[in-house]
Design an enzyme around this catalytic site. Structure first.
Site, PDB file in Angstrom:
ATOM      1  N   THR A   4       0.825  -1.206   0.000  1.00 51.90           N
ATOM      2  CA  THR A   4       0.000   0.000   0.000  1.00 51.90           C
ATOM      3  C   THR A   4       0.861   1.258   0.000  1.00 51.90           C
ATOM      4  O   THR A   4       1.909   1.287   0.627  1.00 51.90           O
ATOM      5  CB  THR A   4      -0.909   0.003   1.241  1.00 51.90           C
ATOM      6  OG1 THR A   4      -1.771  -1.133   1.178  1.00 51.90           O
ATOM      7  CG2 THR A   4      -1.747   1.261   1.322  1.00 51.90           C
ATOM      8  N   VAL A  34     -12.611  -5.631   0.777  1.00 55.89           N
ATOM      9  CA  VAL A  34     -12.136  -4.264   0.935  1.00 55.89           C
ATOM     10  C   VAL A  34     -11.268  -4.213   2.185  1.00 55.89           C
ATOM     11  O   VAL A  34     -11.659  -4.724   3.237  1.00 55.89           O
ATOM     12  CB  VAL A  34     -13.302  -3.266   1.068  1.00 55.89           C
ATOM     13  CG1 VAL A  34     -12.773  -1.860   1.336  1.00 55.89           C
ATOM     14  CG2 VAL A  34     -14.161  -3.279  -0.196  1.00 55.89           C
ATOM     15  N   THR A  58      -0.103   1.114   6.213  1.00 55.48           N
ATOM     16  CA  THR A  58       0.171   0.025   5.280  1.00 55.48           C
ATOM     17  C   THR A  58       0.368  -1.242   6.093  1.00 55.48           C
ATOM     18  O   THR A  58       1.042  -1.228   7.118  1.00 55.48           O
ATOM     19  CB  THR A  58       1.416   0.308   4.425  1.00 55.48           C
ATOM     20  OG1 THR A  58       1.693  -0.842   3.607  1.00 55.48           O
ATOM     21  CG2 THR A  58       2.643   0.619   5.265  1.00 55.48           C
ATOM     22  N   GLY A 101      -4.490  -5.464   6.386  1.00 56.03           N
ATOM     23  CA  GLY A 101      -5.611  -4.558   6.555  1.00 56.03           C
ATOM     24  C   GLY A 101      -6.624  -4.940   7.605  1.00 56.03           C
ATOM     25  O   GLY A 101      -7.178  -4.071   8.293  1.00 56.03           O
TER      26      GLY A 101
END
Length: 321
Positions: free
Chosen positions: A187, A216, A238, A241
């Site tokens: 990310t 997501v 980052t 997630g």
């Protein structure tokens, strides 16, 4: 006294050691981080907003195939590139995000457009695509986002029935022939402080290799992977997630500053300890306050990162000091 304009960027954290990168590869990453910092710095020195500077920096990283965002995004289980992004303006508290876009060249620009022109905060999938098209944003076909390195990552993940958490090193061990550069969370993000004392954050990602349809992560979720408030901090994350979502990591740093009266450094350290280390989460954050204090924190072996203040030359780093 007004703090100097400041910009921080990250391009992923993970199992990064000096033996993993050749001199040429390291130079490529450092050059890309430096280019992103200079793009945002130029805007800040001309009186531009923190939001525009953060977005400009992220655009550079989205256009670079080295990072898991935009052009360099990883593939889903179905062999698609599905991208997420978010921005937040610390001066106004406004935010914008998109998730699951497949054709937007720069998802961070779509997130900014959502914030500024839609009246909403979060647009998903085909709706986000339609909005981006209506706003005249650049769109690309699947071939633009297809990079051979990312495609081979997917094939290895499929062969082993593994979901790679943004190139998690734990899965790397199970993937024969995997590149050491797969062992990172890719990310990208930026946080900025402008000449008016305002903060902003921007984050963009391609997600996880071999991720399920519709997944997501934290990057487009305000408070999880992206957050900004002039009274506390701007944060971009980052990492794995799911841990950042459960811990609402970006907002947790700001909350410790607001309610616990902790400094940026102490708040970041406490959040990393309590919300990531204690739960097994891996990754990092970049955080910045309106006084120009900043923190680049991670619990992995390395993180692609950089900072620039005022007219100084950008400073970039990869490995743990």
């Amino acid at each position: 006294m007004q703090a100097p304009v400041t910009l921080l960027v990250h391009g992923g954290a993970g199992t990064l050691t000096r033996v993993d990168l050749s001199a040429a590869q390291e130079r490529e990453y450092r050059d890309a981080l430096g280019q992103a910092l200079r793009a945002g710095q130029s805007l800040l020195l001309q009186g531009g907003t923190a939001l525009d500077a953060a977005v400009a920096a992220v655009c550079v990283l989205e256009d670079c195939p080295l990072f898991n965002a935009g052009k360099g995004s990883v593939f889903t289980h179905e062999g698609r590139n599905e991208m997420d992004a978010a921005v937040m303006d610390g001066a106004t508290g406004q935010a914008g995000a998109v998730a699951g876009v497949v054709a937007v060249r720069n998802p961070i620009l779509a997130a900014q457009a959502v914030m500024q022109r839609s009246g909403h905060v979060f647009l998903l999938g085909q709706g986000a695509e339609a909005f981006a098209r209506a706003q005249g944003l650049a769109l690309e076909g699947p071939g633009y986002f297809h990079t051979e390195h990312r495609w081979q990552q997917l094939q290895a993940a499929l062969a082993q029935n593994q979901v790679m958490l943004d190139h998690d090193g734990q899965h790397h061990q199970a993937l024969p022939g995997a590149d050491p550069l797969d062992r990172k969370f890719g990310t990208v993000g930026a946080v900025a402080l402008d000449a008016h004392g305002h903060l902003a954050a921007a984050t963009s990602t391609g997600g996880m290799t071999n991720k399920m349809f519709g997944r997501v992560g934290d990057s487009p979720l305000i408070g999880a992977g992206t957050y900004a408030c002039d009274d506390t901090a701007a944060v971009s994350a980052t990492g794995a997630g799911e841990f950042f979502i459960r811990g609402v990591v970006a907002h947790d740093i700001a909350a410790r500053m607001a309610y616990g009266r902790l400094s940026l450094a102490k708040a970041t350290q406490a959040t990393m300890r309590d919300k990531l280390d204690a739960t097994g989460g891996r990754g990092g954050v970049i955080a910045l306050d309106r006084h120009g204090h900043y923190k680049l924190a991670f619990n992995t072996e390395g993180m692609y990162r950089g900072v620039v203040q005022g007219h100084a030359q950008p400073q970039v780093a990869i490995y743990r000091a």
